[in-house]
Design an enzyme around this catalytic site. Structure first.
Site, mmCIF file in Angstrom:
data_model
loop_
_atom_site.group_PDB
_atom_site.id
_atom_site.type_symbol
_atom_site.label_atom_id
_atom_site.label_comp_id
_atom_site.label_asym_id
_atom_site.label_seq_id
_atom_site.Cartn_x
_atom_site.Cartn_y
_atom_site.Cartn_z
ATOM 1 N N TYR A 1 -11.340 -1.013 -0.663
ATOM 2 C CA TYR A 1 -11.461 -0.356 0.650
ATOM 3 C C TYR A 1 -10.223 0.437 1.013
ATOM 4 C CZ TYR A 1 -8.432 -3.335 3.631
ATOM 5 O OH TYR A 1 -7.367 -3.955 4.243
ATOM 6 N N ARG A 2 -9.174 0.322 0.202
ATOM 7 C CA ARG A 2 -7.878 0.894 0.587
ATOM 8 C C ARG A 2 -6.992 0.779 -0.638
ATOM 9 N NH1 ARG A 2 -4.765 -2.471 5.293
ATOM 10 N NH2 ARG A 2 -2.930 -1.163 5.567
ATOM 11 N N TYR B 1 0.835 -1.218 0.000
ATOM 12 C CA TYR B 1 0.000 0.000 0.000
ATOM 13 C C TYR B 1 0.865 1.262 0.000
ATOM 14 C CZ TYR B 1 -4.147 -2.831 1.158
ATOM 15 O OH TYR B 1 -5.174 -3.741 1.147
HETATM 16 C C1 LIG Z 1 2.496 -10.442 3.309
HETATM 17 C C2 LIG Z 1 1.672 -9.274 3.760
HETATM 18 C C3 LIG Z 1 0.442 -9.482 4.330
HETATM 19 C C4 LIG Z 1 -0.346 -8.406 4.754
HETATM 20 N N1 LIG Z 1 -1.495 -8.683 5.399
HETATM 21 C C5 LIG Z 1 -2.248 -7.674 5.896
HETATM 22 C C6 LIG Z 1 -3.406 -7.954 6.648
HETATM 23 O O1 LIG Z 1 -3.683 -9.119 6.963
HETATM 24 N N2 LIG Z 1 -4.181 -6.934 7.063
HETATM 25 C C7 LIG Z 1 -3.836 -5.651 6.808
HETATM 26 O O2 LIG Z 1 -4.545 -4.738 7.243
HETATM 27 N N3 LIG Z 1 -2.725 -5.343 6.119
HETATM 28 C C8 LIG Z 1 -1.907 -6.315 5.661
HETATM 29 N N4 LIG Z 1 -0.746 -6.006 4.982
HETATM 30 C C9 LIG Z 1 -0.475 -4.600 4.630
HETATM 31 C C10 LIG Z 1 0.361 -3.776 5.660
HETATM 32 O O3 LIG Z 1 1.675 -4.301 5.714
HETATM 33 C C11 LIG Z 1 -0.245 -3.687 7.067
HETATM 34 O O4 LIG Z 1 -1.530 -3.136 6.995
HETATM 35 C C12 LIG Z 1 0.577 -2.834 8.056
HETATM 36 O O5 LIG Z 1 0.018 -2.941 9.342
HETATM 37 C C13 LIG Z 1 0.626 -1.351 7.702
HETATM 38 O O6 LIG Z 1 1.816 -0.799 8.160
HETATM 39 P P1 LIG Z 1 1.961 -0.017 9.547
HETATM 40 O O7 LIG Z 1 1.223 -0.773 10.574
HETATM 41 O O8 LIG Z 1 3.403 0.204 9.755
HETATM 42 O O9 LIG Z 1 1.207 1.355 9.266
HETATM 43 P P2 LIG Z 1 1.855 2.698 8.698
HETATM 44 O O10 LIG Z 1 2.539 2.416 7.430
HETATM 45 O O11 LIG Z 1 2.621 3.355 9.747
HETATM 46 O O12 LIG Z 1 0.536 3.538 8.445
HETATM 47 C C14 LIG Z 1 -0.283 3.367 7.329
HETATM 48 C C15 LIG Z 1 -0.823 4.709 6.855
HETATM 49 O O13 LIG Z 1 -1.687 5.241 7.865
HETATM 50 C C16 LIG Z 1 -1.500 6.635 8.016
HETATM 51 N N5 LIG Z 1 -0.936 6.923 9.354
HETATM 52 C C17 LIG Z 1 -0.040 6.140 10.029
HETATM 53 N N6 LIG Z 1 0.244 6.691 11.211
HETATM 54 C C18 LIG Z 1 -0.449 7.827 11.295
HETATM 55 C C19 LIG Z 1 -0.587 8.820 12.318
HETATM 56 N N7 LIG Z 1 0.075 8.705 13.462
HETATM 57 N N8 LIG Z 1 -1.416 9.858 12.096
HETATM 58 C C20 LIG Z 1 -2.115 9.931 10.936
HETATM 59 N N9 LIG Z 1 -2.028 9.035 9.940
HETATM 60 C C21 LIG Z 1 -1.206 7.986 10.117
HETATM 61 C C22 LIG Z 1 -0.545 7.053 6.935
HETATM 62 O O14 LIG Z 1 -1.257 7.433 5.798
HETATM 63 C C23 LIG Z 1 0.246 5.798 6.658
HETATM 64 O O15 LIG Z 1 0.781 5.821 5.369
HETATM 65 C C24 LIG Z 1 0.093 -7.066 4.553
HETATM 66 C C25 LIG Z 1 1.343 -6.854 3.979
HETATM 67 C C26 LIG Z 1 2.137 -7.957 3.612
HETATM 68 C C27 LIG Z 1 3.472 -7.725 3.055
#
Ligand SMILES: Cc1cc2nc3c(=O)[nH]c(=O)nc-3n(C[C@H](O)[C@H](O)[C@H](O)COP(=O)(O)OP(=O)(O)OC[C@H]3O[C@@H](n4cnc5c(N)ncnc54)[C@H](O)[C@@H]3O)c2cc1C
Lengths: 520, 109
Positions: free
Chosen positions: A476-477, A95
């Site tokens: 949704y995203r 994403y």
């Molecule tokens: C193999 C694989 C499987 C995956 N499976 C899933 C799954 O099961 N479910 C799922 O949901 N995702 C999945 N993902 C996608 C993703 O990796 C996850 O959703 C992950 O949790 C997002 O990264 P993060 O938690 O570091 O969020 P971040 O990257 O930190 O945040 C995501 C976005 O939210 C916003 N944001 C973050 N922090 C803030 C803040 N403090 N204030 C305002 N806006 C903010 C920003 O726009 C940011 O770009 C998967 C990825 C991989 C590689």
């Protein structure tokens, strides 16, 4: 004035202004916590989108550790009109990862990396609530609960260990426990608004209240939603609900052999899910999701284009993989589980197809092992195997929302497969069941080291979005490169109201311009 | 009420591993894992342990020096994500390298 070498300056900001802003950022967070040199920024640059990472590279990374510092950062951004994109842990693989902006004059924003602002502020073992800063990872929270002997479970996405509850919830991500719809389990936020003021939502506004993490709605308009998938504020604290560890847990797997079985599976599972017999976010994984989690594609096919049907069939037979692979679990007392297990097995028997397996049958065999871990909020990175399926490091999630009806899934799967195969890609898809809805999640895997593959992936994603839209479906995203196109699917009125809010809250447009297609 | 302070009992629950809060401290030097072995177990080994379906190669059977480990950690590669210093700091990376070298095992053939 600071004497930094800058690889990038945000679009629309002069170098002088940017350097002046940097000097002020340094005074707030310390010079070492303003990252601009290539060496320290390198790990932030890698994205899996079908674009040149350069176009999505940030000009600087800021590492604040307090709400007050974030307030100061926002004030500086307003003064110099510097755009700033917050991330919690930036593990938004597929994403955008740490990518900021959505190109077109919105490039090279400053990124906030909250990883160092990582306190677990409060956990209430009785109520099952937590208050977290954005840099907390799921691993950290799990370790904390274990160390303190608190019998609460997290609900995490597949990248669990390295991602964050706050970041995931803000992008409205999903997990696999009964708390799998993460934003539904969020309660109370602290947000730094674009003018630097600090908002605490709902009960958080009441001086001395102890119900900030238990009552979502407060009084008047419910605001938390507008800070998810948006750019109206920077979240510095978030309340979450955690599930009490049940006395017993029974994960299971049902294998179905025909592609067409998907319709019957959905119709069989829906009543069980709605009645909370099966309370968790159930998954229906296609063979081409199931296999990548454990083996590379080259084991059965190393040609170009989509994997031919006969190769898929050969692989299924040799590896014992179903056309559709259902993962679900029962939670409760042993007595409750016994009753519910009978209901589930009777339903499968009545359907007349599908072979059911338990943890005793499967042992620590993958992918069962990682699915069983995820359904109780356990840490695993096994699903990254998807990225080795084709190799080359390209990935985009195409995730249209679906109705939990069999006829719908058959239609969406056929539609997606046709378009993906046309561009030479595999249908690596799964359905994640909400209640009445499902997230149909497809990993558009491509070889980012191959120019043609990358170009095709971009075109394919665009066609998927448009064709699904013409059938009344939308995702949704999405990743940064497709945010405008997806926002269009939701119609001009939504785009206008989002813009109206943006102009009112952030008149200088400094927070994450372009996120979800929203700008002043 | 941005100035509201957390009660001392809550502050005691803070989890960060000995993070200094002086304004100029280089945060990326703070330890998110107390040892390289812990980081290995909680991050790298999830893909590099060498079990049958591991996502990445078994690092304990290869020969790697610290520079290679650092290069892959900071750049990522294909399915492997890049890790920022905020996630895995430099000292921890050195310890991971030492751990990988110390636990080297020849492939059983
Ligand atoms: C193999 C694989 C499987 C995956 N499976 C899933 C799954 O099961 N479910 C799922 O949901 N995702 C999945 N993902 C996608 C993703 O990796 C996850 O959703 C992950 O949790 C997002 O990264 P993060 O938690 O570091 O969020 P971040 O990257 O930190 O945040 C995501 C976005 O939210 C916003 N944001 C973050 N922090 C803030 C803040 N403090 N204030 C305002 N806006 C903010 C920003 O726009 C940011 O770009 C998967 C990825 C991989 C590689």
């Amino acid at each position: 004035m600071t004497t930094r070498e800058l690889a990038h300056v945000p679009d629309g900001v002069s170098k002088e202004d940017f350097l002046a802003a940097i000097a002020k950022f340094e005074a707030v967070v310390g010079a070492d916590n303003v990252l601009t040199d290539e060496d320290r920024l390198t790990p932030y640059f890698k994205t899996m989108m079908p674009v040149a990472d350069e176009e999505y590279a940030m000009s600087a990374v800021l590492q604040p550790t307090s709400t007050e510092q974030v307030q100061d950062i926002v004030r500086i951004c307003n003064e110099f009109r510097v755009p700033v994109w917050p991330t919690s842990t930036g593990r938004n693989f597929g994403y955008g990862t740490y990518a900021q902006g959505n190109a077109k004059g919105r490039r090279h924003q400053v990124v906030i990396d909250f990883r160092h602002m990582n306190r677990i502020l409060e956990v209430d073992a009785e109520l099952g609530t937590a208050l977290l800063e954005p840099g907390v990872t799921y691993q950290q929270l799990v370790d904390y609960l274990e160390e303190h002997n608190i019998p609460l479970w997290v609900s995490c996405p597949a990248p669990s260990a390295i991602a964050s509850p706050v970041g995931n919830t803000l992008d409205r991500g999903v997990g696999y426990t009964p708390y799998g719809e993460h934003f539904m389990m969020q309660c109370g936020m602290e947000v730094v608004l674009p003018d630097g003021e600090v908002l605490r939502t709902a009960m958080g506004g009441v001086e001395g209240s102890n119900s900030w993490q238990v009552f979502k709605w407060g009084f008047g308009p419910y605001l938390d939603g507008i800070f998810t998938q948006s750019n109206y504020g920077i979240v510095t604290k978030m309340g979450l609900w955690l599930m009490h560890k049940p006395p017993a847990y029974k994960p299971f797997y049902i294998r179905f052999n025909d592609d067409d079985d998907i319709a019957a599976i959905v119709d069989m599972m829906r009543p069980l899910r709605l009645a909370q017999i099966i309370p968790n976010a159930v998954v229906f994984a296609h063979a081409l999701w199931e296999a990548p989690a454990i083996i590379p594609r080259s084991k059965y096919y190393d040609g170009k284009g989509a994997m031919p049907v006969e190769r898929i069939e050969a692989m299924k037979a040799a590896e014992g993989i179903g056309a559709w692979n259902v993962y679900a679990a029962l939670y409760g007392t042993p007595e409750q589980i016994e009753v519910n297990w009978k209901i589930v097995t009777d339903a499968v028997k009545a359907l007349g197809k599908g072979e059911i397996f338990t943890a005793e049958d499967m042992g620590d065999k993958e992918p069962f092992a990682y699915r069983a871990a995820l359904m109780r909020g356990g840490m695993s990175l096994q699903e990254f195997g998807l990225y080795r399926w084709r190799g080359g490091g390209g990935s985009m999630w195409f995730a249209p929302v679906t109705v939990a009806k069999g006829s719908e899934t058959r239609k969406q799967t056929a539609l997606a497969t046709r378009i993906l195969n046309k561009w030479g890609f595999d249908y690596c898809g799964e359905y994640i069941v909400g209640m009445r809805d499902m997230h149909h999640v497809i990993d558009l895997l491509f070889d980012k080291t191959d120019e043609e593959d990358t170009k095709n992936a971009h075109a394919c994603m665009s066609e998927l979005i448009e064709t699904f839209r013409s059938e009344g479906y939308a995702v949704y995203r999405t990743n940064n490169a497709f945010m405008d196109q997806v926002a269009d699917c939701y119609g001009p009125v939504q785009r206008r109201i989002n813009q109206t809010l943006k102009r009112a809250l952030d008149p200088n447009g400094i927070i994450a311009p372009g996120k979800s297609g929203i700008d002043i | 009420m941005p100035g509201k302070r957390w009660p001392a009992t809550l502050a005691a629950l803070v989890l960060t591993a000995g993070m200094a809060h002086a304004q100029d401290a280089r945060l990326d030097d703070s330890r998110m894992f107390s040892t390289g072995e812990e980081a290995w177990n909680k991050v790298c080994s999830r893909c590099h342990s060498g079990h049958e379906n591991s996502v990445g190669p078994n690092l304990l059977q290869g020969s790697y020096d610290e520079d290679i480990i650092r290069f892959f950690a900071r750049h990522g590669s294909g399915p492997m994500p890049a890790f920022t210093a905020a996630m895995v700091d430099d000292t921890t990376l050195s310890q991971i390298a030492a751990y990988v070298i110390a636990n080297h095992k020849e492939p059983a053939e």
